[in-house]
Design a protein around this motif. Sequence first.
Motif, PDB file in Angstrom:
ATOM      1  N   GLN A 480       0.864  -1.184   0.000  1.00 56.57           N
ATOM      2  CA  GLN A 480       0.000   0.000   0.000  1.00 56.57           C
ATOM      3  C   GLN A 480       0.897   1.229   0.000  1.00 56.57           C
ATOM      4  OE1 GLN A 480      -2.379  -1.113   3.568  1.00 56.57           O
ATOM      5  NE2 GLN A 480      -3.995  -0.125   2.429  1.00 56.57           N
ATOM      6  N   PRO A 481       0.658   2.180  -0.905  1.00 56.18           N
ATOM      7  CA  PRO A 481       1.518   3.368  -0.955  1.00 56.18           C
ATOM      8  C   PRO A 481       1.161   4.337   0.172  1.00 56.18           C
ATOM      9  CG  PRO A 481      -0.152   3.476  -2.663  1.00 56.18           C
ATOM     10  CD  PRO A 481      -0.369   2.187  -1.952  1.00 56.18           C
ATOM     11  N   LEU A 482       1.804   4.175   1.308  1.00 55.37           N
ATOM     12  CA  LEU A 482       1.466   4.996   2.471  1.00 55.37           C
ATOM     13  C   LEU A 482       2.486   6.117   2.649  1.00 55.37           C
ATOM     14  CD1 LEU A 482       0.536   2.183   5.011  1.00 55.37           C
ATOM     15  CD2 LEU A 482      -0.977   3.519   3.556  1.00 55.37           C
ATOM     16  N   LEU A 483       1.977   7.298   2.972  1.00 55.13           N
ATOM     17  CA  LEU A 483       2.838   8.446   3.234  1.00 55.13           C
ATOM     18  C   LEU A 483       2.614   8.859   4.681  1.00 55.13           C
ATOM     19  CD1 LEU A 483       4.593  10.862   1.982  1.00 55.13           C
ATOM     20  CD2 LEU A 483       2.444  12.091   1.959  1.00 55.13           C
ATOM     21  N   SER A 491       1.295  14.652  16.328  1.00 55.39           N
ATOM     22  CA  SER A 491       0.582  13.503  15.772  1.00 55.39           C
ATOM     23  C   SER A 491       1.140  13.179  14.391  1.00 55.39           C
ATOM     24  CB  SER A 491      -0.915  13.799  15.689  1.00 55.39           C
ATOM     25  OG  SER A 491      -1.134  14.845  14.785  1.00 55.39           O
ATOM     26  N   ILE A 492       0.925  11.942  13.958  1.00 54.10           N
ATOM     27  CA  ILE A 492       1.410  11.513  12.645  1.00 54.10           C
ATOM     28  C   ILE A 492       0.218  11.032  11.835  1.00 54.10           C
ATOM     29  CG2 ILE A 492       2.800   9.792  11.429  1.00 54.10           C
ATOM     30  CD1 ILE A 492       4.820  10.012  13.680  1.00 54.10           C
ATOM     31  N   LEU A 493       0.065  11.617  10.638  1.00 57.86           N
ATOM     32  CA  LEU A 493      -1.031  11.228   9.756  1.00 57.86           C
ATOM     33  C   LEU A 493      -0.467  10.299   8.698  1.00 57.86           C
ATOM     34  CD1 LEU A 493      -2.364  14.823   9.149  1.00 57.86           C
ATOM     35  CD2 LEU A 493      -3.179  13.229  10.831  1.00 57.86           C
ATOM     36  N   LEU A 502      -7.167   9.674   4.283  1.00 60.18           N
ATOM     37  CA  LEU A 502      -6.422   9.444   5.519  1.00 60.18           C
ATOM     38  C   LEU A 502      -6.580   7.978   5.921  1.00 60.18           C
ATOM     39  CD1 LEU A 502      -4.827  10.845   7.757  1.00 60.18           C
ATOM     40  CD2 LEU A 502      -6.963  11.252   8.925  1.00 60.18           C
ATOM     41  N   HIS A 503      -5.443   7.295   6.097  1.00 62.41           N
ATOM     42  CA  HIS A 503      -5.469   5.871   6.443  1.00 62.41           C
ATOM     43  C   HIS A 503      -5.518   5.726   7.967  1.00 62.41           C
ATOM     44  CE1 HIS A 503      -4.480   1.635   6.215  1.00 62.41           C
ATOM     45  NE2 HIS A 503      -3.409   1.820   6.935  1.00 62.41           N
ATOM     46  N   LYS A 504      -4.620   6.445   8.664  1.00 61.92           N
ATOM     47  CA  LYS A 504      -4.624   6.425  10.133  1.00 61.92           C
ATOM     48  C   LYS A 504      -4.119   7.766  10.643  1.00 61.92           C
ATOM     49  CE  LYS A 504      -4.908   1.915  11.755  1.00 61.92           C
ATOM     50  NZ  LYS A 504      -4.171   0.758  11.314  1.00 61.92           N
ATOM     51  N   GLU A 505      -4.643   8.159  11.781  1.00 58.43           N
ATOM     52  CA  GLU A 505      -4.071   9.319  12.459  1.00 58.43           C
ATOM     53  C   GLU A 505      -3.647   8.856  13.835  1.00 58.43           C
ATOM     54  OE1 GLU A 505      -5.087  13.900  13.784  1.00 58.43           O
ATOM     55  OE2 GLU A 505      -6.550  12.783  12.600  1.00 58.43           O
TER      56      GLU A 505
END
Length: 1206
Positions: A480-483, A491-493, A502-505
């Motif tokens: 999965q191309p996650l940034l 916090s990290i998005l 947005l996949h996770k915050e």
Amino acid sequence: MIPYTVNIKLAARTLTGTLNLQNKSAVDWGWQGLIAQGCHSSILIIDPKTAQTIQVLERHKANVVKVKWSRENYYHNLSSPYCLRLASGDASGKIIVWDVVSGTAHCEIQEHSKPIQDLDWLWNQDASRDLLLAVHPPNYIVLWNGDTGTKLWKKSYAENILSFSFDPFDPSNMALLTSEGIVFITDFTPSKPPGSGGKKVYIASPHASPAHTKPPPAATPAPTGAKKALNKVKVLITNEKPTAEAVTLNDCLQLSYLPSKRNHMLLLYPREILILDLELSQTVGVVAIERSGVPFIQVTPCGQRDALYCLHENGCITLRVCRSTAASEESVQELVYDLRSQCDAIRVTKTVRPYRMVICPVNENKAALMVSDGRVMLWELKAHTGRTSGNPSSGLSPLYSPVAFCGAPLGPSQKRIQDLSLNSMIGQTLIGGEVPAPSSNQQEVQLKFLLTGLLSGLPLPPFAIRMCPPLTTKNINHYQPLLAAGTSNGSILVYNLTSGLLHKELSVHSCEVRGIEWVSLTSFLSFATSAPNNMGLVRNELQHVDLPTGRCFAFRGERGNDEPPIEMIKVSHLKQYLVVVFREKPLELWDVRTGTLLREMAKSFPTVTALEWSPSHNLKSLKKKQMAAREAMARQTVSDAEQSNVESSVISLLQDAESKSETSQAISAREHFVFTDTDGQVYHITVEGNTVKDGARIPPDGSMGSITCIAWKGDTLVLGDVDGNLNFWDLKARLSRGIPTHRGWVKKIRFAPGKGNQKLLVMYTDGAEVWDTKEVQMVSSMRIGRNVNYRILDIDWCTSDKVVLASDDGCIRVLEMAMKSASYRMDEQDLTDPVWCPYLLLPRAALTLKAFLLLQPWSGTFTMDITQVDTKSVLQDPELTLLQRCLLVSRLFGDESDLHFWTVASHYLQSFAQARQLSVSTADGGDGAQQPLQSHLDICYDVLCESSYFQKFQLDRVHLQEVKRSSYEHTKKCADQLLLLGQTDRAVQLLLETSADNSSYYCDSLKACLVTTITSSGPSQSTIKLVATNMIANGKLAEGVQLLCLIDKAADACRYLQTYGEWNRAAWLAKVRLNPAEGSDVLKRWAEHLCSPQFNQKSKAILLLLSLGCFYKVGEMLHSMRQFDRAALFIEACLKNGVMELIEAAFVDYARLLRSLGLREGAALWASRAGSAGVQLMEELFQGEGGGTEAPLDYKEFDLGEEGTE
């Protein structure tokens, strides 16, 4: 394992964040069903049904201040298809007209360099749909051709113009809100600038809120909500400039015409809304807020019902509906808007406040709220029928739901869409003199707001971004191309770049995140440093985060308090080791897999300025050795008895061993890193297991300054320094080559992923460049001020040919290697939810879809595959009549002209059909006892309404004007209106009120005598008629018309009005005074006039003819205007209702149209019904059968589940 679809090509996109203050009013919800919103210099296109951003338009250099969708008020066919057109204006005065699907600009317009104050498309003439009116500060209005960008005319005014509003009922009227008052323009035409300077009126402001200046007398019970003391502010509109101490208009926030009834306007102040009747220039209604209430920011009036959506400063949206004037016993004092529903407020802080709301123009039952932090909240109005525990003490009369659906009474078993639109949720407001319908078949409704969607933006910059490890052949099944983006609040998005969602915050740190390094596809290390204390020491946080579970732990254990700040962390290529570099403290070397500290360097260790791991390692040779050992072991364990299946078992054992060796941590490969010290000397260090060896040292290069960063890939090593020099080392050929870029400090350099890809991304303080290290030349460059207007905060590669940039305007952009920020094509996008928007389809596809939804008579039943379940079941319902289907489809398509046409057509078709049945059933001309079944058209259709209802409405209005009048001028206007309406007794009373010292006292008294003594004797009539005609000939049109109305010669009066070009006034008079036959003549003349080439408002003429029941003429006109589908369906509906005979040509042409769209069976059906004219077409259709020249399109294959992916 979950099957993933891997999209190797990522679309270029922009992830947006908080809004700029200048973006405050840059938002619009179009008939196309999409929301456009300005965010800094880009424009987001949002689909409110699925709450996703489907396009970001980038071309403006300054902040976007206004956006406007073009109106869909025209007939759509292949030559004028459904398309997405948007106009946007920015703070530097540039206007861009966009083709939203392809993300390109039709044209760019520039007149001055100040922010555009207001812009709107002209929507009300058939001639051109490209005209765009804009306000260029300080005081110009300019009409542009939005397709070519040419200026048609320009006009300046005396005051600064803040905004304008068009009269929805009369295209030649508009009002400008200026810094001092309002300017009314009555001669607006697209062909030339307005001749006069307009009529200026000044507004004495209703100070903070005069509602609270004196308490109401105790005897009268205090009225609910806002106090009625506002009657004190009787005169609000004056023609003189107000005195200095009177507050001028500058606190008026907004002016708009009411689309629900003619000649009404609203003015918005922070604490009240004033409703003005423009014929009287007088306030007829006030919505005020109590002292403790929350002030207004904005109000949007509705067209389908007399209702207002108000936005308050706490982000709460309220719906206020006009109270019925029929219910109350005592006489009505003013228009009252009762609060019927409100949504939840948001938490307002310094940085978070509501900016604007927009209402869905098609259905008027959905609202979107824009918040300054980039959130978009989507609210939907829901109706709950039946008795709910509404508190009767509130004293509000109940709202009822309408008995009809899509313009026709509901069938007993018919399915309906509960909350299709505002007018299908609440019935019409009764006006004075109307009898409420029997309550047995009406249901009471309560309205509630429901939050149905939420989009959130990025938080405030700065950001630290890092892309996850690249796609390889080994991880392709679960990649999965996650940034990951670290923010200033710790916090990290994590964003998925395929969908841009947005996949996770994760809340990881307590202070600003400085850097992120991934250690696998699903876990990363991030570090943050707190603000330094007086000794320059900080608290360092280094966290290990596992994405699937969200588990975080402190990687360095208890360490981290009161030490020098971490400068960088670097993970080795095989993700085995981690180097942590500090500012004034020797580096630490950790084992990532076990989380143990391998070595803390000695105090004498040199200060590190830049560091990079080498891509070379000995993992392959180690694996080979290990495999050989395992193979030997495997061979020994197999006994002779199982010799036969040795081969297969050896293979399985080997596979076993291999999978174990990949997962087991037993192998510790040897890896190297290089770093430079403050003198520029390059050190080389080898790490294997837990041993650390010092290697060769390379002396500094004299041409380089202090080295700031290193990148290493394959045989190429690149160094960057503080002066902007790049030094390329070819390790194989042992050559070095220095290149000065003259761009100052090199902040970061990164090689692109992918085998043999030697592209290098370089970040400077003022921008970025991409270099090709094989050729040692620059590929592309971006620089602040030259081609972009934002500063770059962080960079990374996201695929082998796309870069990702974080910038200080709060956005993260994924760009092609050329780094030109550009919009993307919508059809290249990978959306998570399918979007229903016919405007995204190719023109042919959209029209085919429409024809397909409108009629499938060839199949007997209705089949379709649409994702919206409720709509789907209704469209398949056999009880849905043709007219209801046409109305529903025009709503689904957001087709404004279709919607108006079918609303008026279905109403009058049914009422004329009903009248016919009655006259047939009761031969003696029964009194139409069943008539109340048919409700009347909404008053927003103005002169298209039934005369009886129109008269009641006008009487109601005059009554209100009479209550509100406050000067002789007003009284005179009221008396004139009453005379025209035939209310002579009341008019005489008003005429006799004139005081003796008034100059027109004698005149008015005589007029009163005349009105009371008029008899129908011949001579007096002829005298009055002669006087009237002389008056009209000498320019006293209004007075002459009045006299003619007194002697019941209203038909002549209408004729005179029309001769002098007062078409609207004539129509009004015909509606209120003439019998149906005479009135119909007047309106037919008006329709002819509208069809004339110099007016060219045929669409309006068609609606007029519909309201008169001239159905055959309408059918012919539609056909002659080449609106084949509308004509054929209309004639079909007329035939079903038995009010007209067939026009064969229209059916034939519709059949041809269907054939051109590929719907052969439909074409055959219409051709077969077109009588003799259709025979030839039938032959054409079926002669190709044998030769198979055109394959029939099977409508069942038409899968509409794939909307928007054409």
